[in-house]
Write a protein that holds these residues in place. Structure first.
Motif, PDB file in Angstrom:
ATOM      1  N   GLY A  84       0.853  -1.306  -0.110  1.00  0.00           N
ATOM      2  CA  GLY A  84       0.164  -0.158  -0.147  1.00  0.00           C
ATOM      3  C   GLY A  84       0.745   1.257  -0.057  1.00  0.00           C
ATOM      4  N   SER A  85       1.829   1.342   0.955  1.00  0.00           N
ATOM      5  CA  SER A  85       2.571   2.447   1.138  1.00  0.00           C
ATOM      6  C   SER A  85       3.823   2.101   1.811  1.00  0.00           C
ATOM      7  N   THR A  86       5.151   2.317   1.019  1.00  0.00           N
ATOM      8  CA  THR A  86       6.403   2.174   1.692  1.00  0.00           C
ATOM      9  C   THR A  86       6.497   2.754   2.951  1.00  0.00           C
ATOM     10  N   GLY A 114      18.928   3.821   8.312  1.00  0.00           N
ATOM     11  CA  GLY A 114      19.418   3.110   6.935  1.00  0.00           C
ATOM     12  C   GLY A 114      18.659   1.963   6.262  1.00  0.00           C
ATOM     13  N   ALA A 115      17.381   1.850   7.043  1.00  0.00           N
ATOM     14  CA  ALA A 115      16.705   0.649   6.515  1.00  0.00           C
ATOM     15  C   ALA A 115      16.162   1.129   5.062  1.00  0.00           C
ATOM     16  N   VAL A 116      15.979   0.417   4.222  1.00  0.00           N
ATOM     17  CA  VAL A 116      15.560   1.017   2.597  1.00  0.00           C
ATOM     18  C   VAL A 116      14.422  -0.024   2.462  1.00  0.00           C
ATOM     19  N   LEU A 117      13.187   0.416   2.085  1.00  0.00           N
ATOM     20  CA  LEU A 117      12.161  -0.573   1.611  1.00  0.00           C
ATOM     21  C   LEU A 117      11.615   0.033   0.149  1.00  0.00           C
ATOM     22  N   VAL A 118      11.549  -0.815  -0.599  1.00  0.00           N
ATOM     23  CA  VAL A 118      11.307  -0.577  -2.152  1.00  0.00           C
ATOM     24  C   VAL A 118      10.296  -1.318  -2.677  1.00  0.00           C
ATOM     25  N   ALA A 119       9.400  -0.770  -3.237  1.00  0.00           N
ATOM     26  CA  ALA A 119       8.251  -1.423  -3.871  1.00  0.00           C
ATOM     27  C   ALA A 119       8.011  -1.472  -5.370  1.00  0.00           C
ATOM     28  N   GLU A 120       7.736  -2.457  -6.009  1.00  0.00           N
ATOM     29  CA  GLU A 120       8.008  -2.653  -7.580  1.00  0.00           C
ATOM     30  C   GLU A 120       6.271  -1.714  -7.881  1.00  0.00           C
ATOM     31  N   GLU A 121       5.387  -1.769  -6.846  1.00  0.00           N
ATOM     32  CA  GLU A 121       4.080  -0.973  -7.306  1.00  0.00           C
ATOM     33  C   GLU A 121       3.472  -0.613  -5.809  1.00  0.00           C
ATOM     34  N   GLN A 122       3.041   0.368  -5.720  1.00  0.00           N
ATOM     35  CA  GLN A 122       2.419   1.053  -4.697  1.00  0.00           C
ATOM     36  C   GLN A 122       1.099   1.164  -5.053  1.00  0.00           C
ATOM     37  N   THR A 123      -0.128   0.712  -4.281  1.00  0.00           N
ATOM     38  CA  THR A 123      -1.280   0.762  -4.401  1.00  0.00           C
ATOM     39  C   THR A 123      -2.061   1.917  -3.575  1.00  0.00           C
ATOM     40  N   HIS A 124      -1.303   2.405  -2.674  1.00  0.00           N
ATOM     41  CA  HIS A 124      -1.864   3.351  -1.921  1.00  0.00           C
ATOM     42  C   HIS A 124      -0.803   4.441  -1.536  1.00  0.00           C
ATOM     43  N   GLY A 125       0.120   4.631  -2.331  1.00  0.00           N
ATOM     44  CA  GLY A 125       0.887   5.702  -1.885  1.00  0.00           C
ATOM     45  C   GLY A 125       0.418   6.919  -1.700  1.00  0.00           C
ATOM     46  N   ARG A 126       1.208   7.692  -0.832  1.00  0.00           N
ATOM     47  CA  ARG A 126       0.558   9.101  -0.318  1.00  0.00           C
ATOM     48  C   ARG A 126       1.664   9.903  -0.568  1.00  0.00           C
ATOM     49  N   GLY A 127       1.159  11.359  -0.976  1.00  0.00           N
ATOM     50  CA  GLY A 127       1.765  12.500  -0.917  1.00  0.00           C
ATOM     51  C   GLY A 127       1.320  13.455  -0.035  1.00  0.00           C
ATOM     52  N   ARG A 128       1.952  14.719   0.012  1.00  0.00           N
ATOM     53  CA  ARG A 128       1.547  15.820   1.000  1.00  0.00           C
ATOM     54  C   ARG A 128      -0.021  16.025   0.900  1.00  0.00           C
ATOM     55  N   ALA A 157       1.091   4.428  -9.819  1.00  0.00           N
ATOM     56  CA  ALA A 157       1.593   4.203 -11.021  1.00  0.00           C
ATOM     57  C   ALA A 157       1.579   2.903 -11.447  1.00  0.00           C
ATOM     58  N   PRO A 158       1.645   2.494 -12.820  1.00  0.00           N
ATOM     59  CA  PRO A 158       1.855   1.132 -13.040  1.00  0.00           C
ATOM     60  C   PRO A 158       3.062   0.468 -12.410  1.00  0.00           C
ATOM     61  N   ALA A 159       2.894  -0.957 -12.032  1.00  0.00           N
ATOM     62  CA  ALA A 159       3.863  -1.693 -11.555  1.00  0.00           C
ATOM     63  C   ALA A 159       5.337  -1.435 -12.416  1.00  0.00           C
ATOM     64  N   ARG A 160       6.165  -1.324 -11.936  1.00  0.00           N
ATOM     65  CA  ARG A 160       7.841  -1.193 -12.318  1.00  0.00           C
ATOM     66  C   ARG A 160       7.825  -0.023 -13.208  1.00  0.00           C
ATOM     67  N   SER A 161       6.932   0.841 -12.960  1.00  0.00           N
ATOM     68  CA  SER A 161       7.174   2.028 -13.902  1.00  0.00           C
ATOM     69  C   SER A 161       7.781   3.073 -13.266  1.00  0.00           C
ATOM     70  N   GLY A 162       8.335   2.932 -12.141  1.00  0.00           N
ATOM     71  CA  GLY A 162       8.921   4.014 -11.388  1.00  0.00           C
ATOM     72  C   GLY A 162       9.842   3.453 -10.383  1.00  0.00           C
ATOM     73  N   LEU A 163      10.195   4.477  -9.492  1.00  0.00           N
ATOM     74  CA  LEU A 163      10.806   4.288  -8.193  1.00  0.00           C
ATOM     75  C   LEU A 163      10.018   4.652  -6.941  1.00  0.00           C
ATOM     76  N   PHE A 164       9.720   3.728  -6.305  1.00  0.00           N
ATOM     77  CA  PHE A 164       8.755   4.183  -5.017  1.00  0.00           C
ATOM     78  C   PHE A 164       9.450   3.243  -3.684  1.00  0.00           C
ATOM     79  N   PHE A 165      10.131   4.171  -2.999  1.00  0.00           N
ATOM     80  CA  PHE A 165      10.802   3.926  -1.797  1.00  0.00           C
ATOM     81  C   PHE A 165      10.744   4.448  -0.708  1.00  0.00           C
TER      82      PHE A 165
END
Length: 290
Positions: free
Chosen positions: A49-51, A65-79, A86-94
């Motif tokens: 849902g959200s890294t 220093g923990a890093v979590l990366v997702a190939e796809e975010q279904t509920h990514g949040r902004g401000r 975005a479609p799976a594997r189309s960006g960097l979501f971490f």
């Protein structure tokens, strides 16, 4: 040869989407997680849902220093609780977890999302050949067909004794995949490379460098030249802007500086210079809002 079990869960296959291959998690770990370095762990998940939420959920038990990366975010949040999809594997979501500690006064932690913006923009300029500008406080802008477009964003959240910083960046999105007309991607901006492994390594190394220098300077943005670098890359400065502030207040004027606390200073028509620490900033240009 034993036939595959129909109940087996499909595994990511680098050959099943040549346009958008999965990230190479083992190679990323080898390149980034090392003794004495900032990054202490790196995990890639197929979808979440959200890294930011996942990493924040680990609480104080997670090391810096923990890093979590997702190939796809279904509920990514902004401000302002805006969604980011975005479609799976189309960006960097971490997301990354940083713990500046007592060596950096708490009032300077607000520079972390701006620091991340500088680090990401610098890395993209080198590795993708894309001039990435910063819109205060946390948007990443690229130029597509002569227009500024938002290609990414940064979200910082205080968690216990640290800060979780999330980055969402459109890499290979095509025009017909954009969530809104004002969005963009590295590919649409003419990037010389959209290899996500290479870009992620460059971005995390850049964050490590800028964060180390900032922390060594006790969080002083002037001493480590972070304030100077941010101002140089900020597309908001020198523009007429409308600041939509908490409580429904609106302030219009010229963005003249980013002060030592990371606030945007707006000069009004009355000759007052008003620092803004939070709010939604709209660039006003030739009758067009963005």
């Amino acid at each position: 040869m034993t036939p595959p079990d129909a109940s087996d869960t499909p595994r990511p296959d680098r050959w099943n989407n040549l346009d958008r291959p999965p990230l190479n998690e083992p190679a990323l770990r080898r390149a980034l997680v090392r003794e004495g370095g900032l990054w202490t762990s790196l995990d890639v998940v197929a979808a979440t849902g959200s890294t930011n939420s996942d990493l924040a959920g680990r609480g104080d038990s997670a090391p810096e220093g923990a890093v979590l990366v997702a190939e796809e975010q279904t509920h990514g949040r902004g401000r302002l609780d805006r969604t980011w999809s975005a479609p799976a594997r189309s960006g960097l979501f971490f997301s990354v977890l940083l713990k500046p500690g007592e060596g950096v006064p708490g009032e300077r932690w607000g520079w972390l999302p701006l620091l991340t913006g500088v680090a990401v923009a610098a890395a993209l300029s080198r590795e993708a050949g894309v001039d990435t500008a910063l819109k205060w406080p946390n948007d990443l802008l690229v130029t597509v067909d002569g227009e500024e477009r938002k290609a990414g964003g940064i979200l910082a959240e205080r968690v216990g004794d640290g800060v979780v910083i999330g980055v969402g960046l459109n890499v290979s999105l095509r025009a017909d995949e954009l969530p809104v007309p004002a969005a963009g991607s590295l590919a649409l901006a003419g990037a010389v490379s959209t290899d996500r492994d290479t870009l992620l390594r460059a971005v995390l190394r850049s964050i490590e460098q800028w964060y180390g220098e900032w922390r060594d300077a006790g969080g002083d943005p002037a001493a480590c030249r972070l304030q100077e670098a941010y101002a140089a890359g900020c597309a908001t400065l020198g523009r007429t802007v409308r600041a939509e502030l908490p409580g429904g207040h609106v302030l219009t004027g010229e963005a003249v500086a980013v002060d030592g606390d990371g606030r945007l200073v707006i000069g009004t028509a009355e000759g007052v210079q008003q620092p803004v620490g939070a709010g939604d900033i709209v660039h006003l240009r030739a009758g067009r809002d963005q």
